[in-house]
Enzyme design. Structure first.
Site, PDB file in Angstrom:
ATOM      1  N   LEU A 155      36.539  40.587  36.250  1.00  0.00           N
ATOM      2  CA  LEU A 155      37.344  41.719  35.612  1.00  0.00           C
ATOM      3  C   LEU A 155      35.600  42.277  34.588  1.00  0.00           C
ATOM      4  CD1 LEU A 155      40.368  41.504  35.014  1.00  0.00           C
ATOM      5  CD2 LEU A 155      40.162  43.160  36.807  1.00  0.00           C
ATOM      6  N   ASP A 156      35.326  42.892  34.874  1.00  0.00           N
ATOM      7  CA  ASP A 156      34.711  43.421  33.177  1.00  0.00           C
ATOM      8  C   ASP A 156      35.480  43.782  32.274  1.00  0.00           C
ATOM      9  OD1 ASP A 156      31.742  44.879  32.298  1.00  0.00           O
ATOM     10  OD2 ASP A 156      33.093  46.719  32.883  1.00  0.00           O
ATOM     11  N   LEU A 157      34.517  44.041  30.879  1.00  0.00           N
ATOM     12  CA  LEU A 157      35.737  44.245  29.931  1.00  0.00           C
ATOM     13  C   LEU A 157      34.990  45.957  29.603  1.00  0.00           C
ATOM     14  CD1 LEU A 157      36.699  43.348  27.977  1.00  0.00           C
ATOM     15  CD2 LEU A 157      35.630  42.116  26.830  1.00  0.00           C
ATOM     16  N   ASP A 158      34.021  45.977  29.215  1.00  0.00           N
ATOM     17  CA  ASP A 158      33.419  47.516  28.643  1.00  0.00           C
ATOM     18  C   ASP A 158      34.261  48.599  29.821  1.00  0.00           C
ATOM     19  OD1 ASP A 158      33.267  46.257  25.932  1.00  0.00           O
ATOM     20  OD2 ASP A 158      31.274  45.936  26.851  1.00  0.00           O
ATOM     21  N   ASP A 213      33.323  49.279  36.489  1.00  0.00           N
ATOM     22  CA  ASP A 213      33.362  50.495  35.952  1.00  0.00           C
ATOM     23  C   ASP A 213      31.956  50.647  36.686  1.00  0.00           C
ATOM     24  OD1 ASP A 213      31.624  51.780  33.455  1.00  0.00           O
ATOM     25  OD2 ASP A 213      32.668  49.544  33.064  1.00  0.00           O
TER      26      ASP A 213
END
Length: 228
Positions: A7-10, A179
Site C-alpha cells: 500500500l502507498d501512504l500519501d 494513487d
C-alpha cells in the site's frame, strides 16, 4: 491466492494534500512569505512535477526537496533560505495525519486477511511520525520507505529490495495499490506485480501506464482483492 498487499501512504491512506497545505502555510508564514490559495496551489504543482522528475531519474531527492522551494521563491521574486524552510515544512508535515475517507476501515478489514506492507517515497522521519500519530503502524508487517532502501519508486531496485524483505514472497500472490500512475502503478507493473489504481478523482489513464484494476473509493478494495 492473494497474500501480500503493498500500500502507498500519501493520498492513498493519509490525505497528503491536506497535510501539505497546513504544513506549508505554517512554514511560509514564519518566513514572511505571503500565503494565499494561489501560492499553495502553485507549490503543489511545482512539488508534483519535481517528484515526477525524480521518478524518471532526472533529479536527486535533495534536488527535489530544495528545488521546489527555490522555484517557488524565484517565481514570487523572493530570496529565502530553502533549506531552513524545507526543514520546518517537513517538521510540520510530520504532524499531519488526516485520513483519506474509508482508510481506517480498510486497514481494519485487510490486516486480518493479508500481509500488509507500506511502500512509500516519502522522507523516512516524516512518514514514521505520521504513521505513529495516526496510530496505524500496527497494521503493517513491514514499512518500506525509499530513503531507507536507497531507491525510489518506481525503480525496480526499490521493489526488489521490498521483495527481498518479505518472507516467502511470491509475485503471483501480491498486488500494489496506490494513487500514483507514475510511481505506484508503473513501478508495480515493471516489477511484475498486479496493480490497483486508487483514482478517486476520475483522472484519465495513460496509454503507457495501464493498471490491472481501478477503484474510485477505498470501500471497493476489499471485495476486489477477494477475487484475486
Amino acid at each position: 491466492m492473494l497474500k501480500t498487499v503493498f500500500l502507498d501512504l500519501d493520498d492513498t491512506i493519509l490525505d497528503f494534500a491536506r497535510a501539505e497545505a497546513a504544513a506549508l502555510r505554517r512554514a511560509l508564514t514564519e518566513a514572511d512569505v505571503p500565503v494565499d490559495g494561489a501560492v499553495l496551489a502553485r507549490y503543489h504543482a511545482i512539488n508534483a512535477a519535481q517528484w515526477e522528475l525524480l521518478e524518471e531519474g532526472a533529479l536527486t531527492r535533495e534536488q527535489v526537496l530544495l528545488g521546489r522551494f527555490d522555484i517557488l521563491f524565484g517565481e514570487l521574486g523572493l530570496v529565502r533560505p530553502a533549506g531552513e524552510i524545507c526543514r520546518r515544512y517537513e517538521e510540520y508535515l510530520g504532524e499531519g495525519h488526516w485520513f483519506i475517507p474509508g482508510a481506517e476501515a480498510l486497514l481494519e478489514a485487510l490486516a486480518p486477511r493479508y500481509d500488509l506492507y507500506l511502500a512509500s517515497n516519502g522522507t523516512a522521519e516524516v512518514q514514521y511520525r505520521r504513521l505513529e500519530s495516526a496510530g496505524i503502524r500496527r497494521y503493517f508487517r513491514g514499512i518500506f520507505i525509499s530513503r531507507e532502501l536507497g531507491a525510489d519508486k518506481p525503480s525496480s531496485v526499490f521493489f526488489e529490495r521490498c521483495f527481498a524483505a518479505v518472507p516467502g514472497f511470491s509475485r503471483a500472490c501480491a498486488v500494489m495499490v496506490g494513487d500514483s500512475l507514475t510511481s505506484d502503478i508503473r513501478g508495480g507493473r515493471d516489477a511484475g506485480l498486479r496493480t490497483c489504481w486508487f483514482n478517486p478523482h476520475g483522472k484519465p489513464t495513460r496509454a503507457d501506464i495501464v493498471p490491472d484494476y481501478e477503484v474510485s473509493a477505498l470501500e471497493q478494495l476489499p471485495a476486489l482483492l477477494e477475487t484475486l
